[in-house]
Write a protein that holds these residues in place. Structure first.
Motif, PDB file in Angstrom:
ATOM      1  N   GLN A 497       0.817  -1.219   0.000  1.00  0.00           N
ATOM      2  CA  GLN A 497       0.000   0.000   0.000  1.00  0.00           C
ATOM      3  C   GLN A 497       0.853   1.273   0.000  1.00  0.00           C
ATOM      4  N   GLU A 498       2.176   1.117   0.169  1.00  0.00           N
ATOM      5  CA  GLU A 498       3.076   2.268   0.175  1.00  0.00           C
ATOM      6  C   GLU A 498       3.858   2.396  -1.128  1.00  0.00           C
ATOM      7  N   ARG A 499       3.457   1.633  -2.141  1.00  0.00           N
ATOM      8  CA  ARG A 499       4.084   1.726  -3.461  1.00  0.00           C
ATOM      9  C   ARG A 499       3.095   2.422  -4.394  1.00  0.00           C
ATOM     10  N   TYR A 500       3.618   3.271  -5.259  1.00  0.00           N
ATOM     11  CA  TYR A 500       2.736   4.120  -6.066  1.00  0.00           C
ATOM     12  C   TYR A 500       2.659   3.666  -7.522  1.00  0.00           C
ATOM     13  N   LYS A 501       3.766   3.638  -8.210  1.00  0.00           N
ATOM     14  CA  LYS A 501       3.760   3.274  -9.620  1.00  0.00           C
ATOM     15  C   LYS A 501       3.501   1.774  -9.776  1.00  0.00           C
ATOM     16  N   ALA A 502       2.782   1.413 -10.817  1.00  0.00           N
ATOM     17  CA  ALA A 502       2.356   0.023 -11.030  1.00  0.00           C
ATOM     18  C   ALA A 502       3.539  -0.934 -11.116  1.00  0.00           C
ATOM     19  N   PHE A 503       4.629  -0.500 -11.742  1.00  0.00           N
ATOM     20  CA  PHE A 503       5.789  -1.378 -11.908  1.00  0.00           C
ATOM     21  C   PHE A 503       6.353  -1.821 -10.561  1.00  0.00           C
ATOM     22  N   TYR A 504       6.260  -0.955  -9.543  1.00  0.00           N
ATOM     23  CA  TYR A 504       6.843  -1.262  -8.243  1.00  0.00           C
ATOM     24  C   TYR A 504       5.866  -1.976  -7.294  1.00  0.00           C
ATOM     25  N   GLN A 505       4.674  -2.277  -7.794  1.00  0.00           N
ATOM     26  CA  GLN A 505       3.676  -2.901  -6.925  1.00  0.00           C
ATOM     27  C   GLN A 505       3.716  -4.421  -6.950  1.00  0.00           C
ATOM     28  N   LYS A 506       4.325  -5.014  -7.959  1.00  0.00           N
ATOM     29  CA  LYS A 506       4.397  -6.473  -8.028  1.00  0.00           C
ATOM     30  C   LYS A 506       5.614  -6.897  -8.845  1.00  0.00           C
ATOM     31  N   GLY A 507       5.915  -8.190  -8.767  1.00  0.00           N
ATOM     32  CA  GLY A 507       6.998  -8.728  -9.569  1.00  0.00           C
ATOM     33  C   GLY A 507       8.361  -8.186  -9.169  1.00  0.00           C
ATOM     34  N   PRO A 508       9.316  -8.199 -10.084  1.00  0.00           N
ATOM     35  CA  PRO A 508      10.674  -7.726  -9.773  1.00  0.00           C
ATOM     36  C   PRO A 508      10.707  -6.304  -9.245  1.00  0.00           C
ATOM     37  N   GLY A 509       9.844  -5.429  -9.760  1.00  0.00           N
ATOM     38  CA  GLY A 509       9.826  -4.044  -9.287  1.00  0.00           C
ATOM     39  C   GLY A 509       9.548  -3.926  -7.805  1.00  0.00           C
ATOM     40  N   SER A 510       8.798  -4.894  -7.260  1.00  0.00           N
ATOM     41  CA  SER A 510       8.445  -4.858  -5.839  1.00  0.00           C
ATOM     42  C   SER A 510       9.584  -5.314  -4.936  1.00  0.00           C
TER      43      SER A 510
END
Length: 656
Positions: A497-510
């Protein structure tokens, strides 16, 4: 009158003291029979025996809590001979079992140089049958003799502890006094069983307060370890037979020494930022900087990156703060359900930056502005041979307390700079920030300096960047600054819930975090490293940078080694892992590849690759599962240092 009230308690205390004496004698005998496996001098031994009493007390009062209850119940029937005989029988049975468990370690310790845990004992008992009893007695007679000797001696001495019936056995005075004794001593027993008033109950890792990792088994005792590992997992010993390097471990023994160069005795400062994602750093997100809804929260870090060796594709090996420390300072990830510091494998021998550099004359310190005892950081860093720990207790001004977690970052970073200015060089220092965390507080004196952004954490990320700026400006005026290499990374990324851009919300970006090396005395340490990097690469990279002249163990590789194979691995829970290799993000479960993504092209992971080409899948399985298999092998067989691998390799060569 008081003497009459205390007769039951005195009788009980004599029995409990007897067990404590026996535990200390067992520890001393354990040392005598295995002294070559420990790294302590005779002058240090009395201290180890003394500190071990804390762990003995925890076991004695936990295992005998029922006995304490039965002896101190405030009722006259305690004086009944049959009642006392029954309680005494239970008392003898419980503690003979404890001595038997302790005795097992006299043999088990020879296998892996650690105390036997509950999962390991359970596995042993499952495979034990009457057909091997005689063979067991012949081969492992030492534990049997020790158990029989201490049990017989215990029964004999216990028999001579006489009970003297109190004259006072009824009435208001009797019940009031006995109830008060019962309540006070039961409360004290629970406290001693817990191990004290510290934030968390006494655990194996807390032996680190008193000794280094190699000696942890001498401070603890086996019944204590069994109790603490009742709910903890162990690895199965079934590993792949297709890994030629599995038993040698040569792949993970590192050496970057260049004999044509001297050892570079730079100071080292590692800054671990709490919950700090790559997403927060504008210069690491050039594709997002054009977006109207993207803000750069880190102007100072952006400026520092222009003069640094920065990894643009770096990953955290986990999403938990306590797991991050072994990743960063020891090059060892926690690829299992239990956090490594709270797993049964914390008894293994570990090397770390602090232990390896100690022989080079480095003084080491660890700074964390939180309350002392938070996540057992203080015990863990002492276990890794750090010389000093600075927490909230050591900070001079409690007016800088944030009301929740500890001291505000900007003030604590300044405190660290002052302490380092007093420290003899060369030194290694690690600081773990804490402000970038719910409830996202910025000091009142700085409220007007930081605007609100899309998420509350963004404002605190900007404050963290400000704290770094203040620290570097202050440190730059100190003599040690130009002789220091700084590493800036994060323990893990923020919560979903503290991640904003979609790339950082799941997968390697997370899982993406900063890894930045900055050396103000070396302008040549300035590059953008786009290959895959991970937290466990930090330790070997620093030792490579210093031109460390000895071999050491690490699962990661130096980022300055162009020949190293690049990958990242992170634990997802439930025996699932994410493995990053080049542009591939590979998800595994139960040692099988589930699916994959070309995450650099398919950043939002919309196109799942369910079936990789056969040749590629075979090669990846070999690489991924050989890595994990050796990890399991190293944990089970205590092969997490160069010396332990050398020992096993020699043993294997002798067996062949």
């Amino acid at each position: 009158m008081m003497k009459e009230h205390l007769k039951y308690l005195k009788f009980l205390l004599k029995k409990l003291l007897l067990i404590l004496v026996f535990f200390s004698l067992l520890r001393l005998l354990f040392y005598i029979l295995h002294h070559n496996e420990f790294d302590i001098s005779l002058s240090e031994l009395p201290g180890i025996l003394f500190y071990g009493i804390r762990f003995d007390l925890s076991v004695v009062f936990t295992a005998n809590l029922l006995i304490i209850l039965l002896y101190l119940l405030p009722f006259p029937f305690r004086s009944n001979r049959f009642y006392r005989s029954s309680v005494n029988f239970i008392f003898i049975l419980i503690n003979i079992i404890a001595f038997s468990i302790y005795a097992i370690d006299f043999e088990f310790f020879n296998l892996y140089q650690r105390r036997i845990s509950y999962p390991e004992l359970s596995s042993f008992l499952e495979n034990f049958n009457m057909g091997v009893v005689f063979e067991f007695i012949v081969n492992y007679w030492i534990p049997l003799i020790i158990c029989l000797f201490f049990s017989c001696l215990f029964i004999l001495i216990n028999k001579n502890i006489r009970f003297r019936k109190p004259r006072l056995s009824s009435g208001w005075n009797y019940y009031t006094g006995q109830t008060l004794i019962f309540l006070v001593f039961m409360g004290l027993s629970i406290l001693l069983g817990r191990g004290g008033l510290q934030m968390k109950p006494l655990d194996i890792v807390m032996a680190g307060h008193y000794t280094k990792s190699k000696n942890i088994s001498l401070v603890t005792n086996n019944p204590f370890v069994l109790i603490k590992t009742l709910d903890r997992e162990s690895f199965d010993q079934d590993t792949s037979e297709s890994c030629p390097e599995l038993y040698s471990g040569k792949k993970y023994i590192k050496s970057y020494y260049d004999p044509g160069k001297d050892f570079n005795s730079k100071n080292i400062v590692i800054i671990i930022l709490e919950s700090f994602s790559k997403e927060f750093i504008g210069s690491l997100n050039p594709n997002f900087q054009q977006h109207q809804d993207y803000h750069d929260y880190t102007p100072f870090l952006d400026s520092l990156i222009n003069h640094s060796f920065v990894c643009t594709n770096a990953f955290a090996n986990d999403e938990n703060s306590i797991r991050a420390l072994p990743n960063i300072i020891s090059g060892i990830p926690s690829l299992m359900k239990d956090n490594l510091p709270y797993s049964l494998y914390i008894q293994n021998h570990f090397s770390s930056l602090s232990s390896l550099l100690k022989e080079k004359g480095y003084h080491s310190s660890f700074f964390h502005g939180g309350k002392n005892g938070t996540m057992s950081f203080d015990a863990l860093v002492k276990l890794n041979e750090f010389d000093r720990y600075y927490g909230m207790n050591e900070y001079p001004g409690k007016e800088d307390y944030d009301g929740h977690w500890g001291i505000y970052d900007d003030k604590f970073f300044g405190f660290m700079a002052d302490k380092l200015d007093e420290t003899k060089q060369p030194f290694l220092s690690v600081v773990f920030s804490l402000s970038n965390h719910a409830p996202y507080k910025v000091p009142e004196r700085l409220q007007s300096n930081f605007q609100e952004y899309e998420l509350p954490i963004h404002r605190v990320a900007a404050y963290t960047d400000y704290s770094l700026k203040e620290f570097f400006e202050k440190a730059s005026r100190m003599d040690w600054f130009s002789s220091t290499v700084f590493v800036i990374t994060a323990d893990h990324v923020p919560r979903p819930q503290e991640r904003y851009k979609a790339f950082y919300q799941k997968g390697p970006g997370s899982r993406m975090v900063p890894i930045i090396f900055y050396d103000p005395g070396n302008p040549n340490l300035n590059a953008s490293f786009s290959e895959t990097a991970q937290q466990i690469d930090i330790m070997p990279s620093l030792l490579d940078y210093l031109n460390y002249d000895k071999q050491f163990f690490a699962f990661g590789s130096s980022l300055f080694d162009s020949s190293a194979k690049r990958f990242a691995i992170t634990y997802l829970g439930n025996n699932r892992h994410l493995y990053i290799k080049d542009s591939l993000a590979i998800y595994t479960k139960n040692d099988e590849i589930s699916y994959a993504y070309l995450y650099q092209e398919d950043s939002l992971l919309n196109n799942k690759i369910k079936a990789l080409p056969h040749y590629l899948q075979r090669a990846l399985k070999q690489e991924i599962f050989c890595f994990r298999d050796f990890y399991v092998e190293a944990m089970i067989r205590n092969k997490l240092t160069f010396e332990r691998n050398l020992y096993h390799n020699n043993l294997q060569s002798w067996a062949n």
